[in-house]
Motif scaffolding. Structure first.
Motif, PDB file in Angstrom:
ATOM      1  N   MET A  41       0.837  -1.219   0.000  1.00  0.00           N
ATOM      2  CA  MET A  41       0.000   0.000   0.000  1.00  0.00           C
ATOM      3  C   MET A  41       0.866   1.260   0.000  1.00  0.00           C
ATOM      4  O   MET A  41       0.493   2.262  -0.609  1.00  0.00           O
ATOM      5  CB  MET A  41      -0.944   0.000   1.204  1.00  0.00           C
ATOM      6  CG  MET A  41      -2.109  -0.966   1.034  1.00  0.00           C
ATOM      7  SD  MET A  41      -3.359  -0.745   2.304  1.00  0.00           S
ATOM      8  CE  MET A  41      -2.580  -1.505   3.698  1.00  0.00           C
ATOM      9  N   ILE A  42       2.014   1.212   0.683  1.00  0.00           N
ATOM     10  CA  ILE A  42       2.910   2.386   0.661  1.00  0.00           C
ATOM     11  C   ILE A  42       3.323   2.650  -0.787  1.00  0.00           C
ATOM     12  O   ILE A  42       3.308   3.786  -1.263  1.00  0.00           O
ATOM     13  CB  ILE A  42       4.153   2.167   1.560  1.00  0.00           C
ATOM     14  CG1 ILE A  42       3.738   2.024   3.025  1.00  0.00           C
ATOM     15  CG2 ILE A  42       5.151   3.319   1.379  1.00  0.00           C
ATOM     16  CD1 ILE A  42       4.883   1.749   3.989  1.00  0.00           C
ATOM     17  N   PRO A  61      -5.888   3.001   0.249  1.00  0.00           N
ATOM     18  CA  PRO A  61      -5.795   3.270  -1.185  1.00  0.00           C
ATOM     19  C   PRO A  61      -6.667   2.299  -1.990  1.00  0.00           C
ATOM     20  O   PRO A  61      -6.480   1.093  -1.912  1.00  0.00           O
ATOM     21  CB  PRO A  61      -4.308   3.028  -1.488  1.00  0.00           C
ATOM     22  CG  PRO A  61      -3.853   2.057  -0.442  1.00  0.00           C
ATOM     23  CD  PRO A  61      -4.747   2.206   0.754  1.00  0.00           C
ATOM     24  N   VAL A  62      -7.629   2.858  -2.706  1.00  0.00           N
ATOM     25  CA  VAL A  62      -8.530   2.017  -3.505  1.00  0.00           C
ATOM     26  C   VAL A  62      -8.253   2.284  -4.979  1.00  0.00           C
ATOM     27  O   VAL A  62      -8.640   3.329  -5.509  1.00  0.00           O
ATOM     28  CB  VAL A  62     -10.007   2.324  -3.169  1.00  0.00           C
ATOM     29  CG1 VAL A  62     -10.943   1.413  -3.962  1.00  0.00           C
ATOM     30  CG2 VAL A  62     -10.262   2.188  -1.670  1.00  0.00           C
ATOM     31  N   LYS A 101      -5.954  10.453  -6.853  1.00  0.00           N
ATOM     32  CA  LYS A 101      -4.747  10.738  -7.649  1.00  0.00           C
ATOM     33  C   LYS A 101      -4.592   9.615  -8.663  1.00  0.00           C
ATOM     34  O   LYS A 101      -4.507   8.449  -8.287  1.00  0.00           O
ATOM     35  CB  LYS A 101      -3.513  10.751  -6.740  1.00  0.00           C
ATOM     36  CG  LYS A 101      -3.296  12.068  -6.008  1.00  0.00           C
ATOM     37  CD  LYS A 101      -1.853  12.147  -5.488  1.00  0.00           C
ATOM     38  CE  LYS A 101      -1.829  12.308  -3.994  1.00  0.00           C
ATOM     39  NZ  LYS A 101      -0.564  12.073  -3.359  1.00  0.00           N
ATOM     40  N   ASP A 102      -4.541   9.996  -9.943  1.00  0.00           N
ATOM     41  CA  ASP A 102      -4.499   9.008 -11.037  1.00  0.00           C
ATOM     42  C   ASP A 102      -5.597   7.971 -10.841  1.00  0.00           C
ATOM     43  O   ASP A 102      -6.750   8.325 -10.729  1.00  0.00           O
ATOM     44  CB  ASP A 102      -3.109   8.376 -11.138  1.00  0.00           C
ATOM     45  CG  ASP A 102      -2.041   9.441 -11.382  1.00  0.00           C
ATOM     46  OD1 ASP A 102      -2.340  10.398 -12.123  1.00  0.00           O
ATOM     47  OD2 ASP A 102      -0.945   9.334 -10.807  1.00  0.00           O
ATOM     48  N   ASP A 103      -5.205   6.708 -10.715  1.00  0.00           N
ATOM     49  CA  ASP A 103      -6.252   5.680 -10.605  1.00  0.00           C
ATOM     50  C   ASP A 103      -6.430   5.208  -9.161  1.00  0.00           C
ATOM     51  O   ASP A 103      -6.858   4.084  -8.924  1.00  0.00           O
ATOM     52  CB  ASP A 103      -5.936   4.491 -11.526  1.00  0.00           C
ATOM     53  CG  ASP A 103      -4.616   3.830 -11.177  1.00  0.00           C
ATOM     54  OD1 ASP A 103      -3.835   4.417 -10.385  1.00  0.00           O
ATOM     55  OD2 ASP A 103      -4.351   2.722 -11.672  1.00  0.00           O
ATOM     56  N   VAL A 104      -6.076   6.083  -8.208  1.00  0.00           N
ATOM     57  CA  VAL A 104      -6.219   5.670  -6.804  1.00  0.00           C
ATOM     58  C   VAL A 104      -7.109   6.644  -6.034  1.00  0.00           C
ATOM     59  O   VAL A 104      -6.866   7.849  -6.007  1.00  0.00           O
ATOM     60  CB  VAL A 104      -4.835   5.569  -6.107  1.00  0.00           C
ATOM     61  CG1 VAL A 104      -5.001   5.165  -4.640  1.00  0.00           C
ATOM     62  CG2 VAL A 104      -3.939   4.575  -6.832  1.00  0.00           C
ATOM     63  N   ILE A 105      -8.165   6.090  -5.422  1.00  0.00           N
ATOM     64  CA  ILE A 105      -8.995   6.846  -4.482  1.00  0.00           C
ATOM     65  C   ILE A 105      -8.314   6.722  -3.117  1.00  0.00           C
ATOM     66  O   ILE A 105      -8.020   5.606  -2.686  1.00  0.00           O
ATOM     67  CB  ILE A 105     -10.412   6.236  -4.414  1.00  0.00           C
ATOM     68  CG1 ILE A 105     -11.172   6.487  -5.720  1.00  0.00           C
ATOM     69  CG2 ILE A 105     -11.185   6.778  -3.212  1.00  0.00           C
ATOM     70  CD1 ILE A 105     -12.501   5.750  -5.808  1.00  0.00           C
ATOM     71  N   HIS A 106      -8.054   7.867  -2.482  1.00  0.00           N
ATOM     72  CA  HIS A 106      -7.435   7.830  -1.147  1.00  0.00           C
ATOM     73  C   HIS A 106      -8.514   8.052  -0.105  1.00  0.00           C
ATOM     74  O   HIS A 106      -8.890   9.187   0.174  1.00  0.00           O
ATOM     75  CB  HIS A 106      -6.343   8.899  -1.032  1.00  0.00           C
ATOM     76  CG  HIS A 106      -5.168   8.624  -1.907  1.00  0.00           C
ATOM     77  ND1 HIS A 106      -3.982   8.110  -1.437  1.00  0.00           N
ATOM     78  CD2 HIS A 106      -5.002   8.752  -3.254  1.00  0.00           C
ATOM     79  CE1 HIS A 106      -3.141   7.950  -2.440  1.00  0.00           C
ATOM     80  NE2 HIS A 106      -3.732   8.336  -3.558  1.00  0.00           N
ATOM     81  N   SER A 133     -14.875  -0.690 -11.318  1.00  0.00           N
ATOM     82  CA  SER A 133     -13.975  -1.799 -10.993  1.00  0.00           C
ATOM     83  C   SER A 133     -13.123  -1.303  -9.831  1.00  0.00           C
ATOM     84  O   SER A 133     -12.247  -0.466 -10.005  1.00  0.00           O
ATOM     85  CB  SER A 133     -13.102  -2.105 -12.218  1.00  0.00           C
ATOM     86  OG  SER A 133     -11.992  -2.878 -11.857  1.00  0.00           O
ATOM     87  N   LEU A 134     -13.442  -1.791  -8.632  1.00  0.00           N
ATOM     88  CA  LEU A 134     -12.811  -1.243  -7.431  1.00  0.00           C
ATOM     89  C   LEU A 134     -11.847  -2.228  -6.792  1.00  0.00           C
ATOM     90  O   LEU A 134     -12.053  -3.441  -6.873  1.00  0.00           O
ATOM     91  CB  LEU A 134     -13.886  -0.889  -6.402  1.00  0.00           C
ATOM     92  CG  LEU A 134     -14.806   0.273  -6.748  1.00  0.00           C
ATOM     93  CD1 LEU A 134     -15.739   0.554  -5.593  1.00  0.00           C
ATOM     94  CD2 LEU A 134     -14.028   1.530  -7.107  1.00  0.00           C
ATOM     95  N   LEU A 135     -10.846  -1.653  -6.158  1.00  0.00           N
ATOM     96  CA  LEU A 135      -9.825  -2.448  -5.469  1.00  0.00           C
ATOM     97  C   LEU A 135      -9.006  -3.253  -6.480  1.00  0.00           C
ATOM     98  O   LEU A 135      -8.672  -4.411  -6.264  1.00  0.00           O
ATOM     99  CB  LEU A 135     -10.486  -3.376  -4.438  1.00  0.00           C
ATOM    100  CG  LEU A 135      -9.634  -3.678  -3.208  1.00  0.00           C
ATOM    101  CD1 LEU A 135      -9.402  -2.426  -2.385  1.00  0.00           C
ATOM    102  CD2 LEU A 135     -10.298  -4.733  -2.323  1.00  0.00           C
ATOM    103  N   ARG A 136      -8.704  -2.600  -7.595  1.00  0.00           N
ATOM    104  CA  ARG A 136      -7.906  -3.272  -8.625  1.00  0.00           C
ATOM    105  C   ARG A 136      -6.572  -3.714  -8.032  1.00  0.00           C
ATOM    106  O   ARG A 136      -5.988  -3.002  -7.204  1.00  0.00           O
ATOM    107  CB  ARG A 136      -7.690  -2.335  -9.804  1.00  0.00           C
ATOM    108  CG  ARG A 136      -8.974  -2.113 -10.571  1.00  0.00           C
ATOM    109  CD  ARG A 136      -8.719  -1.399 -11.860  1.00  0.00           C
ATOM    110  NE  ARG A 136      -9.479  -2.021 -12.935  1.00  0.00           N
ATOM    111  CZ  ARG A 136      -9.278  -1.781 -14.221  1.00  0.00           C
ATOM    112  NH1 ARG A 136      -8.332  -0.945 -14.603  1.00  0.00           N
ATOM    113  NH2 ARG A 136     -10.007  -2.390 -15.127  1.00  0.00           N
TER     114      ARG A 136
END
Ligand code: HT7
Ligand code: ZN
Length: 876
Positions: free
Chosen positions: A392-393, A486-487, A510-515, A535-538
Motif C-alpha cells: 500500500m505504501i 488506497p482504492v 490521484k491518477d487511478d487511486v482513491i485515497h 472496478s474497485l480495489l484493482r
C-alpha cells in the motif's frame, strides 16, 4: 506467564562488540565455550549487574578477565546468569562454558540433531539454549566461531560469514573457523555439522565480488537441489536489479534439513532450510512445490538486507523484516511468473489465512504491542498483512518515490536495529507525504470493510462513489480510527472500455487511486458519458472486504470484461459465493440446492476463452473451497451443508460442459516434457481442474486412474490421486493408486507427505479413523514437523467435514494429539492448535464440542507457554 510490552523497551546496560564461540561437538555432550568482549554503556551505573539470558542451560565454567569467578560473584540458573561486582572501567572479557545435549533436543530450537546432522535454529530466542547471552535482536556482535567434531561423523563444519581456517586434530577429530565481519544479533547465528552432499555454483555481483554458492543436502539428493540453486542465482540478480542490493560475503550456503519447525531461516551467509523448500524434481515435486522453493529461497536470500543488514530493534518490530521481505519475495515471483496469477494466489492466501485470523480471537495488529510468547507471532498477519501494508505504501507513493524511500532506508539504517517508525519516516522524507494516518495499519487489528454506494446522474454526466469504512473491535481494541486506504479503480463503459473522468471532486483521487481517509467520503467524477460499472480495489490494492451494491449483472459484466484480472476474478468469486452460501443455507434447511444457468454459462465462457492465460482460467474454474464458503457465511457453519452446496455447483457445471471439458482436457495433454515454468504449470492446473469436473460428470474414476498411471510428473500424479480420494473414497481404484504411490515413494518421507495429506483430506466421517490408522504407519512420527503437519495439520485445517464432525470426535482426537505433541515440540503444537481459532463460527452443536475440547487442553497442568498462550486467547 509474563506479558511483554512494546512500551517497556529499554536498551541494554552492556554491549558485546565481539563474540567468540568454540564448539566441541558431541551427540549428547556438546561443550560450548563462549568468550565475550563486553562494555558497559556510557552513563550506566558502575554497580549495574550483567544479566544474561539462558534456557535449559548447564553452566560448566565461568571466568572474568581470565580468573575463575567465585561462587558469590554470580547466580546461575538454567534460565539466567547474573554477575555482580564487575570491573569499574566497565570493559571486560567473560568466558562462559556450557554443556548441552543436541540429541535430546526435540523442540528444534537451539542446537539439535536432524538425521544425525547438527544444526541450529536461533530465531527468535534459541541462542540462549546454546550459551548465556544478551539474546535480543538489538544486541549486535561480530562473531568468530570455531567448530570441532569427529571427522567421520561431521566432515562438514559450517557457520556464518567467511571460512578462515580448518585442519585435522588428533583422535579422528577436526576443526574449522568461521568469521562473520557483519555485526549481527544472536538470532542470526548458525552452525551446521554433519555428513552431507553438496552442489556448488558461483555468482559474480554487480560490483565484481565473486561469491561461492553451496547447497547441502542428504547424499544422493544433490540433483534435486538444482532448481533451488537456479532460484538462488535469480534472486541474487533480481535484488541487484530491482532494489540495488548486492551480496556482501565470499560464500553463501544453504543447508536442507528434514526436521524443521518452519520453512527456512535466514542466518547470515548460512541459510538453513526445511528440505521441503529445497528438494525438487519433476517426479517428486508438484508445480506448487517448485513455486514454493523459488519463493522461500528468494525470501531468505532477501533477508540479507531486510532483516540482517537492517534488523529489528525488538520482536514487536517483527513485521519490519518479515512483512517487507514477503513483499519483496512476492514481487520477485511476480516478475518470474505471471504477475496477475501470482497476485490472485496471494489474495486467495490472504483471505484464507489472514482474514480469519483478523476476524477471530487471535487477531492482533501487524505490529503487536504485547505478547506472552513471541513464537506465536510468526503469523499470517505479521507476514502477509505486513506485506500488504508495504504494497500500500508503494500504491500511495507510486513506484519512483517508493524506490527512493527504500534506498533511503538502506542508506540510513544499514547496520541498525530499526523500528517501524524508522521505516515509515524514510518514505515521509523521500516523498514529503504525511503517513501518520497510514501508520494506523500497523496498530489496528481487524480487516476494514468498505460499504460502497453509487449514483449516476445522466444529466450532469457525473458518477459518484460513496465509501464508508468500518472496523470491528478486536481483542484489546474496542474503538478504531479511520485509516488511509488506497482504492485503485477504473470506471468501465461498454465492453470494459475505461472511461477517464474529466475531473474528480470530493475526497482525494490521484491518477487511478482513491485515497479514502475519512470514515465516510464521497468521490465525484465528471465527464462520464454513460452509467459505468466501477472496478474497485484493482490489484487488491488494500486488504479490506467490500460490500457494494453491484448487481449480479454488474458482477457478471466485470467477470467478463474487466481488464484487471484480479478484480475480474474477484467479481466471479463474489457471484459464486453468493450462490454457494445461499445454497449452503438451503441444504442445511433440508432443501435442494438451486443453480441458475447464468453462472454455468459464465464459467464455460471463461473455461473456453483461449485468449486468457490457462492458469487464470484454472483459478476461475476452481470453485471457492469449503473453508472459503464457511468464511463467507461467517456464522452458524455446518460443513456438511457447505460440501453439499459446493458439490451441487460442481456437478451442474460439470454436466453442462462435459463434452467441451473432455475436449480441452485432451488438447491440454499435448504439452511436451515437464518444465516447472509458469506456462507449463498453468496448463497442468487447468487440465487438473477439468479432471475433477470430468470425473464428477462421468461418475467414473477411470479418467483419474488413467492419469495417475500415465503421469510423467508429480503435479499430474498428485492431482489424480486427489480426485480419486476426494471423489471415489474407499474404492478399489483409489486403494490401488494409494498402494502404487506407496510402493514407489515409500522410502522418501518428503514425497510420502503428499500421500498423508491426500488421505487426511478425505471428506466425511471416515477421515478420523483413516488418520488414526496412518499415525501407526512406519514413516509417520510426531517427532517430525513435516509428517505431523502433513497428517494432523492437513486434517485439522484442511478437512472441513472430517475434522469438524458433528459428534465432536475430530476435536477430541485433536486435543489429545496436541497434548502429546506439546510434550515434544511446543512451537509445533501451538501452531497446529490455531486450526481451532474459528470455533465460534460453527453451529451450536459443533461449537459446544469445540469449546469442550479447547477447555480440556486449557485444564492440563503441564502445558507449554506456547500452547497455553494460544488456547487461552482462543477461548477468551
Ligand atoms: N525468520 C524465520 C523465522 C523462523 C522461525 C521462527 C520461530 C521458530 C522457528 C523459526 N524458523 C524460522 C523464517 C523467515 O521468515 O524467513
Ligand atoms: Zn522471513
Amino acid at each position: 506467564g509474563q506479558v511483554f510490552h512494546l512500551e517497556d523497551y529499554k536498551p541494554t546496560d552492556f554491549l558485546i562488540p565481539e563474540t567468540h564461540l568454540d564448539f566441541s561437538l558431541h551427540p549428547e555432550r556438546t561443550v560450548v565455550k563462549s568468550t565475550l568482549q563486553i562494555e558497559r554503556r556510557a552513563g550506566v551505573a558502575s554497580d549495574a549487574p550483567l544479566i544474561l539470558d539462558g534456557d535449559d542451560l548447564k553452566l560448566v565454567d565461568i571466568r572474568l578477565d581470565g580468573a575463575v569467578l567465585g561462587d558469590n560473584a554470580y547466580i546461575a540458573t538454567p534460565d539466567r546468569l547474573e554477575i555482580r561486582g564487575l570491573p569499574e572501567n566497565g570493559a571486560f572479557t567473560l568466558e562462559i562454558t556450557t554443556e548441552i545435549n543436541p540429541t535430546t533436543n526435540r523442540q528444534l530450537t537451539g542446537l539439535y540433531r536432524s538425521s544425525d546432522v547438527y544444526c541450529t535454529q536461533c530465531e527468535a530466542e534459541g541462542f540462549r539454549r546454546i550459551t548465556y547471552f544478551l539474546d535480543r535482536p538489538d544486541m549486535l556482535s561480530v562473531y568468530t566461531v570455531r567448530i570441532e567434531a569427529e571427522r567421520n561423523e561431521a566432515p562438514l563444519l559450517l557457520s556464518n560469514g567467511n571460512p578462515k581456517d580448518k585442519g585435522k586434530l588428533t583422535n579422528g577429530r577436526h576443526f574449522a573457523v568461521w568469521h562473520d565481519p557483519h555485526p549481527k544479533p544472536a538470532y542470526l547465528f548458525a552452525l551446521v555439522a554433519g555428513d552431507l552432499g553438496v552442489i556448488t555454483d558461483t555468482f559474480t555481483t554487480a560490483s565484481g565480488r565473486h561469491v561461492d554458492l553451496g547447497i547441502y543436502v542428504e547424499h544422493g539428493k544433490e540433483p534435486r537441489a538444482l532448481y533451488a540453486m537456479d532460484a538462488l542465482k535469480r534472486s541474487m540478480k533480481w535484488d541487484e536489479d530491482v532494489f540495488g542490493r548486492e551480496y556482501d560475503l565470499d560464500v553463501f550456503n544453504v543447508v536442507a534439513v528434514s526436521d524443521f519447525n518452519m520453512g527456512a531461516m535466514e542466518n547470515k551467509g548460512l541459510n538453513v532450510f526445511n528440505d521441503k523448500y529445497v528438494l525438487a524434481d519433476p517426479d517428486t515435486a508438484t508445480d506448487t512445490d517448485y513455486a514454493g522453493i523459488e519463493a522461500v529461497i528468494a525470501h531468505e536470500y532477501f533477508h540479507n538486507w531486510t532483516g540482517n543488514r537492517i534488523t529489528c530493534r525488538d520482536w514487536f518490530q517483527l513485521c519490519l523484516k518479515e512483512g517487507l521481505t514477503v513483499y519483496r519475495d512476492h514481487e520477485f515471483s511476480a516478475d518470474m511468473r505471471s504477475r496477475a496469477v501470482k497476485r490472485i494466489a496471494e489474495v486467495k492466501g490472504l483471505k484464507a489465512h489472514q482474514f480469519p485470523e483478523d476476524a477471530g480471537p487471535l487477531a492482533h495488529p501487524v505490529r503487536p504491542r504485547q505478547f506472552r510468547e513471541i513464537n506465536n507471532f510468526y503469523t499470517s498477519t505479521v507476514y502477509e498483512k505486513g506485506s500488504e501494508v508495504v504494497r500500500m505504501i508503494r500504491t500511495i507513493l507510486g513506484p519512483e518515490l517508493f524506490r527512493k524511500g527504500m534506498d533511503l532506508y538502506f542508506e540510513r539504517h544499514d547496520g541498525d536495529a530499526a523500528t517501524i517508525e524508522d521505516f515509515i519516516k524514510v518514505f515521509e522524507d523521500a516523498s514529503g507525504e504525511d503517513l501518520s494516518q497510514f501508520a494506523l495499519w500497523y496498530d489496528q487489528a481487524g480487516t476494514p470493510n468498505l460499504a460502497i454506494t453509487y449514483d449516476y446522474d445522466q444529466a450532469t454526466k457525473t458518477f459518484e462513489i460513496e465509501i464508508e469504512q468500518s472496523l470491528k473491535p478486536t481483542p484489546g481494541q474496542t474503538s478504531k480510527k479511520p485509516m488511509h486506504i488506497p482504492v485503485q479503480f477504473a470506471l468501465l463503459g461498454a465492453k470494459g472500455r475505461e472511461l477517464k473522468p474529466r475531473s474528480a471532486k470530493g475526497g482525494l483521487v490521484k491518477d487511478d487511486v482513491i485515497h479514502l481517509r475519512k470514515r465516510k467520503e464521497r468521490f465525484s467524477f465528471s465527464g462520464i458519458p454513460e452509467r459505468p460499472v466501477p472496478s474497485l480495489l484493482r490489484g487488491f490494492s488494500a486488504p479490506v472486504t467490500l460490500t457494494s451494491e453491484l448487481t449480479r449483472t454488474d458482477l457478471a459484466f466485470l467477470a467478463r470484461n474487466d481488464g484487471d484480472e484480479v478484480t475480474r476474478w474477484q467479481a466471479l468469486t463474489q457471484l459464486l459465493n453468493a450462490k454457494l452460501t445461499s445454497n449452503a443455507k438451503r441444504v442445511r434447511g433440508g432443501k435442494p440446492a438451486t443453480i441458475e444457468n447464468s453462472s454455468i454459462k459464465l464459467l464455460g465462457e471463461i473455461a473456453f476463452n483461449v485468449t486468457l492465460d490457462e492458469a487464470f482460467r484454472a483459478l476461475c474454474l476452481s470453485i471457492p473451497s469449503e473453508s472459503d464458503i464457511a468464511r463467507e457465511l461467517g456464522a452458524n457453519i455446518d460443513p456438511d451443508a457447505i460440501l453439499g452446496s459446493r458439490d451441487a455447483l460442481i456437478s451442474a457445471v460439470a454436466e453442462a460442459h462435459a463434452g467441451k471439458f473432455a475436449q480441452t482436457y485432451s488438447e491440454l495433454a499435448r504439452v511436451g516434457s515437464f518444465k516447472p515454468d509458469a506456462a507449463g504449470a498453468g496448463r497442468r492446473a487447468l487440465r487438473n481442474v477439468l479432471l475433477d469436473y470430468l470425473s464428477v460428470a462421468e461418475s467414473s474414476s477411470k479418467r483419474a486412474a488413467t492419469q495417475f498411471k500415465n503421469a510423467d510428473n508429480m503435479t499430474d500424479r498428485a492431482a489424480a490421486l486427489g480426485v480419486l480420494v476426494q471423489r471415489f473414497g474407499d474404492s478399489d481404484a483409489t486403494n490401488h493408486a494409494l498402494q502404487a504411490f506407496e510402493a514407489r515413494f515409500g522410502n522418501d518421507p518428503l514425497v510420502m507427505d503428499k500421500w498423508f495429506v491426500v488421505q487426511a483430506m478425505q471428506p466425511g466421517n471416515g477421515a478420523l479413523d483413516k488418520v488414526r490408522e496412518l499415525m501407526t504407519h512406519k514413516l509417520f512420527s510426531l517427532d517430525n514437523p513435516n509428517r505431523t503437519r502433513a497428517l494432523i495439520g492437513a486434517f485439522s485445517s484442511g478437512n472441513q467435514t472430517g475434522f469438524n464432525r458433528a459428534d465432536g470426535a475430530g476435536y477430541k482426537f485433536f486435543a489429545e494429539t496436541i497434548l502429546t505433541i506439546d510434550k515434544k515440540n511446543p512451537q509445533l503444537a501451538a501452531r497446529l492448535l490455531t486450526a481451532m481459532r474459528s470455533w465460534r463460527s460453527f453451529e451450536p452443536v459443533r461449537r459446544e464440542h469445540a469449546r469442550e475440547s479447547l477447555a480440556n487442553i486449557a485444564r492440563e497442568t503441564g502445558l507449554s507457554a506456547d500452547v497455553r498462550d494460544i488456547v487461552e486467547r482462543t477461548l477468551a
